[in-house]
Design an enzyme around this catalytic site. Structure first.
Site, PDB file in Angstrom:
ATOM      1  N   CYS A   2       0.832  -1.208   0.000  1.00  0.00           N
ATOM      2  CA  CYS A   2       0.000   0.000   0.000  1.00  0.00           C
ATOM      3  C   CYS A   2       0.865   1.257   0.000  1.00  0.00           C
ATOM      4  CB  CYS A   2      -0.982  -0.015   1.179  1.00  0.00           C
ATOM      5  SG  CYS A   2      -0.408   0.774   2.679  1.00  0.00           S
ATOM      6  N   CYS A   5       2.666   2.060   3.230  1.00  0.00           N
ATOM      7  CA  CYS A   5       3.804   1.164   3.464  1.00  0.00           C
ATOM      8  C   CYS A   5       5.003   1.597   2.620  1.00  0.00           C
ATOM      9  CB  CYS A   5       3.414  -0.280   3.167  1.00  0.00           C
ATOM     10  SG  CYS A   5       2.447  -1.050   4.502  1.00  0.00           S
ATOM     11  N   ASN A  84     -10.799   7.794   9.732  1.00  0.00           N
ATOM     12  CA  ASN A  84     -11.875   7.296   8.892  1.00  0.00           C
ATOM     13  C   ASN A  84     -11.731   5.787   8.793  1.00  0.00           C
ATOM     14  OD1 ASN A  84     -12.728   9.956   8.383  1.00  0.00           O
ATOM     15  ND2 ASN A  84     -11.289  10.161   6.698  1.00  0.00           N
ATOM     16  N   GLY A  90     -15.249   7.561   4.451  1.00  0.00           N
ATOM     17  CA  GLY A  90     -14.281   8.421   3.773  1.00  0.00           C
ATOM     18  C   GLY A  90     -12.868   7.896   3.773  1.00  0.00           C
ATOM     19  N   HIS A  95      -4.732   1.759   5.174  1.00  0.00           N
ATOM     20  CA  HIS A  95      -3.649   1.563   6.158  1.00  0.00           C
ATOM     21  C   HIS A  95      -4.012   2.530   7.277  1.00  0.00           C
ATOM     22  CE1 HIS A  95       0.876   0.969   7.070  1.00  0.00           C
ATOM     23  NE2 HIS A  95       0.396   1.761   8.036  1.00  0.00           N
ATOM     24  N   HIS A  97      -4.650   5.237   9.825  1.00  0.00           N
ATOM     25  CA  HIS A  97      -3.995   6.532  10.064  1.00  0.00           C
ATOM     26  C   HIS A  97      -4.964   7.447  10.804  1.00  0.00           C
ATOM     27  CE1 HIS A  97      -5.964   6.595   6.134  1.00  0.00           C
ATOM     28  NE2 HIS A  97      -6.226   7.868   6.351  1.00  0.00           N
ATOM     29  N   HIS A  99      -5.837  11.411  11.366  1.00  0.00           N
ATOM     30  CA  HIS A  99      -5.623  12.774  10.874  1.00  0.00           C
ATOM     31  C   HIS A  99      -5.497  13.725  12.053  1.00  0.00           C
ATOM     32  CE1 HIS A  99      -6.958  12.156   6.576  1.00  0.00           C
ATOM     33  NE2 HIS A  99      -7.567  11.129   7.121  1.00  0.00           N
TER      34      HIS A  99
HETATM   35  P1  5GP Z   1      -8.343   8.921   4.272  1.00  0.00           P
HETATM   36  O1  5GP Z   1      -9.242   9.510   3.200  1.00  0.00           O
HETATM   37  O2  5GP Z   1      -7.997   7.483   3.956  1.00  0.00           O
HETATM   38  O3  5GP Z   1      -8.828   9.122   5.657  1.00  0.00           O
HETATM   39  O4  5GP Z   1      -7.011   9.772   4.211  1.00  0.00           O
HETATM   40  C1  5GP Z   1      -5.987   9.511   3.330  1.00  0.00           C
HETATM   41  C2  5GP Z   1      -5.135  10.757   3.280  1.00  0.00           C
HETATM   42  O5  5GP Z   1      -3.887  10.382   2.718  1.00  0.00           O
HETATM   43  C3  5GP Z   1      -5.717  11.865   2.409  1.00  0.00           C
HETATM   44  O6  5GP Z   1      -5.934  13.024   3.213  1.00  0.00           O
HETATM   45  C4  5GP Z   1      -4.653  12.095   1.349  1.00  0.00           C
HETATM   46  O7  5GP Z   1      -4.443  13.451   1.048  1.00  0.00           O
HETATM   47  C5  5GP Z   1      -3.404  11.475   1.970  1.00  0.00           C
HETATM   48  N1  5GP Z   1      -2.468  10.926   1.017  1.00  0.00           N
HETATM   49  C6  5GP Z   1      -2.753  10.095  -0.012  1.00  0.00           C
HETATM   50  N2  5GP Z   1      -1.623   9.792  -0.690  1.00  0.00           N
HETATM   51  C7  5GP Z   1      -0.612  10.438  -0.071  1.00  0.00           C
HETATM   52  C8  5GP Z   1       0.792  10.506  -0.301  1.00  0.00           C
HETATM   53  O8  5GP Z   1       1.351   9.898  -1.234  1.00  0.00           O
HETATM   54  N3  5GP Z   1       1.527  11.263   0.555  1.00  0.00           N
HETATM   55  C9  5GP Z   1       0.947  11.937   1.594  1.00  0.00           C
HETATM   56  N4  5GP Z   1       1.759  12.663   2.381  1.00  0.00           N
HETATM   57  N5  5GP Z   1      -0.363  11.892   1.839  1.00  0.00           N
HETATM   58  C10 5GP Z   1      -1.148  11.161   1.022  1.00  0.00           C
HETATM   59 ZN    ZN Z   2       0.260  -0.363   4.410  1.00  0.00          ZN
END
Ligand code: 5GP
Ligand code: ZN
Length: 130
Positions: A2, A5, A84, A90, A95, A97, A99
């Site tokens: 991913c 990762c 999320n 959302g 993976h 995380h 925010h």
């Molecule tokens: P989710 O929508 O899964 O809660 O949040 C994923 C977050 O990862 C999004 O806010 C998006 O901007 C961020 N993101 C996606 N790809 C990358 C990347 O390659 N580098 C960084 N620094 N953030 C990323």
């Molecule tokens: Zn991962």
């Protein structure tokens, strides 16, 4: 593998805010507000419901510490710390995380609103308890 990762393995560059043996914190590429940060475990786990307790603990305690630092040093007036879980919530990267979204004023590029639906609270409570 991913995308997070790959970031953890330094195959994709990122702006690292904090790193230890278990946790990595980087600036979110989208910066919904100035200082928007992602805190993730180094081991791959899909989301907060699938993660073991120790992993969740490490991430959330790191997120809290960094949130305090970000609020102070970027002169924010508040902060949202959220994760999320699942596509309908959302989640776009599978993976875990958290925010950290520092808040400044009502012109922020993020709006979190709690709308209302009609629900029978007693039946909701019964359904949750199973
Ligand atoms: P989710 O929508 O899964 O809660 O949040 C994923 C977050 O990862 C999004 O806010 C998006 O901007 C961020 N993101 C996606 N790809 C990358 C990347 O390659 N580098 C960084 N620094 N953030 C990323
Ligand atoms: Zn991962």
């Amino acid at each position: 593998m991913c995308i997070f990762c790959k970031i953890i393995n330094h195959e994709i560059p990122s702006s690292v805010i904090y790193e230890d043996d278990d946790v990595l914190a980087i600036l979110d590429i989208s910066q919904v507000t100035r200082g928007h940060t992602l805190v993730m475990p180094k081991k791959h786990v899909r989301n907060v419901l699938e993660a073991d307790e120790e992993t969740v603990q490490k991430c959330i305690l790191t997120a809290r510490k960094l949130a305090a630092q970000i609020v102070t040093n970027l002169h924010a007036s508040g902060v949202n710390i959220l994760t999320n879980c699942g596509e309908s919530a959302g989640q776009s990267v599978d993976h875990l995380h958290f925010h950290i979204i520092p808040r400044y004023d009502s012109s922020d590029a993020i709006q979190i609103t709690f709308g209302e639906t009609e629900q029978d609270l007693e039946s909701v409570r019964r359904d949750i308890l199973g």
